[in-house]
Design an enzyme around this catalytic site. Structure first.
Site, PDB file in Angstrom:
ATOM      1  N   HIS A  53      51.361 -59.650  47.502  1.00  0.00           N
ATOM      2  CA  HIS A  53      52.507 -59.080  46.984  1.00  0.00           C
ATOM      3  C   HIS A  53      52.538 -57.686  46.632  1.00  0.00           C
ATOM      4  O   HIS A  53      51.615 -56.751  47.403  1.00  0.00           O
ATOM      5  CB  HIS A  53      53.121 -59.587  46.450  1.00  0.00           C
ATOM      6  CG  HIS A  53      52.264 -59.318  44.610  1.00  0.00           C
ATOM      7  ND1 HIS A  53      52.427 -57.904  43.721  1.00  0.00           N
ATOM      8  CD2 HIS A  53      51.320 -59.625  44.120  1.00  0.00           C
ATOM      9  CE1 HIS A  53      51.404 -58.322  42.440  1.00  0.00           C
ATOM     10  NE2 HIS A  53      51.272 -59.688  43.605  1.00  0.00           N
ATOM     11  N   CYS A  58      46.309 -62.470  42.355  1.00  0.00           N
ATOM     12  CA  CYS A  58      46.907 -61.341  43.743  1.00  0.00           C
ATOM     13  C   CYS A  58      46.122 -60.783  44.425  1.00  0.00           C
ATOM     14  O   CYS A  58      45.663 -59.648  43.661  1.00  0.00           O
ATOM     15  CB  CYS A  58      48.497 -61.698  42.906  1.00  0.00           C
ATOM     16  SG  CYS A  58      49.232 -63.258  42.873  1.00  0.00           S
TER      17      CYS A  58
END
Length: 444
Positions: free
Chosen positions: A221, A237
């Site tokens: 992301h 992440c």
């Protein structure tokens, strides 16, 4: 720099597919090296900022290490983002340089050269130690291959990015974010609570575009705090700059393979030059200098064997110094190659574009402000203004000389509510409490 979101079961000896089992090999004492005879390469033309590289068969190294000079009051983060570098990369390459106030005209090393990790050269390959994500694009109509190299933020020590293989399962633009409980707890402990659902948009902490992975709860992301890209800031992440996630979103396909490795020590050939790249190990994989030296020796000997060369070709004393320094960019290690100082002296110099003089800002008569105090040292005031500019979203601020001190003021803000929200952000992120100042024409 504050981190808004900062164990693998594999130990140090398994950080690389290349080096698996490497510590079982007896460590041969490194022979002393005679003073190298420097061969200074000709200065190459600077290719400038790059994300995309042509990829030849068997190619192991991308790009050339470069240098540039600081312009005015720009920070290392400003320079890093212009050259597609993350926070850790540019800081490690420039030890002793203040990230926030590097100094006008100072020469800065740009670690834009990278040795490709030992992993399949297709799909997405992330090397968490190097803070890099490589996207290997399919061959074009005439068989040419390219690779796109992105700086990434990775998982904090308590929430490490998982290693292994998975796939892109879905792509989402402007997604809502269902905040994991662990993230909500972490924010609540900092006095910065998050709702269970954050709606999609530019202020969303996961940014505007998301690539879902086959690993539940882990995604690729962007961020609304780009200054953290390149740091250990996430809950596992992979985080990209906002301008990079849109390109990756467009070019990566659902079903693309994703491989995540942890390879802090890499060796590879660039033409006839053997290069060694040493990054700082993740904290949970810390190793002694001797262990790191042994890992480097295995990688180097494998590279030598691929060209029919032997240990005598290498300046092992130089290897030792690079393993200790961990500069984070490739450096030559053959005996006849230039040492680090000479190598950087001949590195391509990227001259930044000349900026036209900007008019001095004028303070609007109306608007709310935050008085953030006066400082005797100009550097401290300049550093605070730079940090505010990189908070994400940025906070407008200025410094003014007054009565022998440097006053820092944030604003203007449209109304009291906005000023109070920003004051709370500054207190949470920087631990600094500001004094609210009403518009000059009101007594509010």
């Amino acid at each position: 720099m504050p981190k808004d979101m900062h164990r693998s079961v594999l130990g140090w000896l398994l950080v690389s597919l290349l080096l698996a089992g490497c510590m079982k090999e007896p460590v041969v004492p490194l022979p002393p090296a005679p003073p190298p005879k420097a061969v200074i390469p000709p200065r190459a033309a600077s290719p400038g900022p790059q994300l995309v590289y042509e990829l030849a068969p068997g190619q192991q190294v991308l790009g050339l290490t470069q240098v540039t000079r600081v312009r005015g009051d720009e920070t290392l983060l400003d320079i890093g983002r212009r050259f597609h570098l993350g926070y850790d990369e540019i800081e490690w390459a420039n030890p002793g340089v203040d990230v926030w106030v590097p100094g006008d005209g100072r020469q800065v090393v740009l670690p834009v050269a990278q040795i490709l990790p030992t992993a399949p050269h297709y799909g997405l390959v992330a090397n968490v130690a190097a803070r890099r994500l490589f996207h290997f694009l399919p061959a074009d109509a005439i068989g040419r291959r390219r690779v796109v190299s992105y700086p990434i933020g990775i998982g904090r020590e308590e929430y490490p990015t998982p290693l292994g293989s998975t796939r892109v399962t879905r792509k989402r633009a402007y997604p809502d974010w269902r905040v994991p409980a662990s993230v909500r707890r972490a924010h609540a402990m900092r006095g910065d609570p998050l709702p269970a659902l954050v709606p999609g948009g530019p202020d969303n902490p996961i940014g505007t575009h998301v690539l879902d992975l086959g690993w539940p709860t882990y995604i690729i992301h962007s961020t609304n705090k780009p200054a953290g890209t390149g740091l250990r800031v996430t809950h596992g992440c992979l985080q990209l700059y906002p301008e990079d996630i849109t390109r990756l979103f467009d070019e990566a396909n659902t079903g693309s393979a994703v491989t995540v490795v942890n390879q802090p020590i890499l060796a590879g050939w660039q033409g006839n030059e053997l290069l060694l790249e040493v990054h700082r190990a993740l904290e949970e994989h810390a190793a002694s200098a001797g262990e790191r030296e042994a890992v480097a020796a295995v990688a180097i000997r494998k590279a030598l064997a691929s060209r029919g060369r032997t240990d005598e070709a290498v300046d092992w004393g130089r290897v030792r110094s690079y393993v200790l320094a961990q500069p984070g960019y490739p450096l030559p290690i053959l005996r006849e190659a230039p040492d680090r100082t000479t190598y950087l002296a001949r590195a391509p110099l990227h001259k930044p574009p000349v900026r036209s003089a900007l008019p001095s800002p004028t303070r609007p008569k109306h608007g709310w402000y935050l008085d953030l105090g006066g400082y005797r040292g100009e550097n401290n005031a300049q550093k605070l203004v730079a940090q505010l500019r990189h908070l994400g979203p940025p906070v407008p601020a200025r410094r003014d000389r007054f009565a022998g001190r440097h006053q820092v003021t944030a604003g203007p803000f449209g109304d009291r509510d906005e000023a109070e929200r920003v004051a709370r952000r500054i207190e949470i992120e920087l631990g600094l409490r500001g004094e609210l100042k009403a518009p000059a024409n009101t007594g509010a």
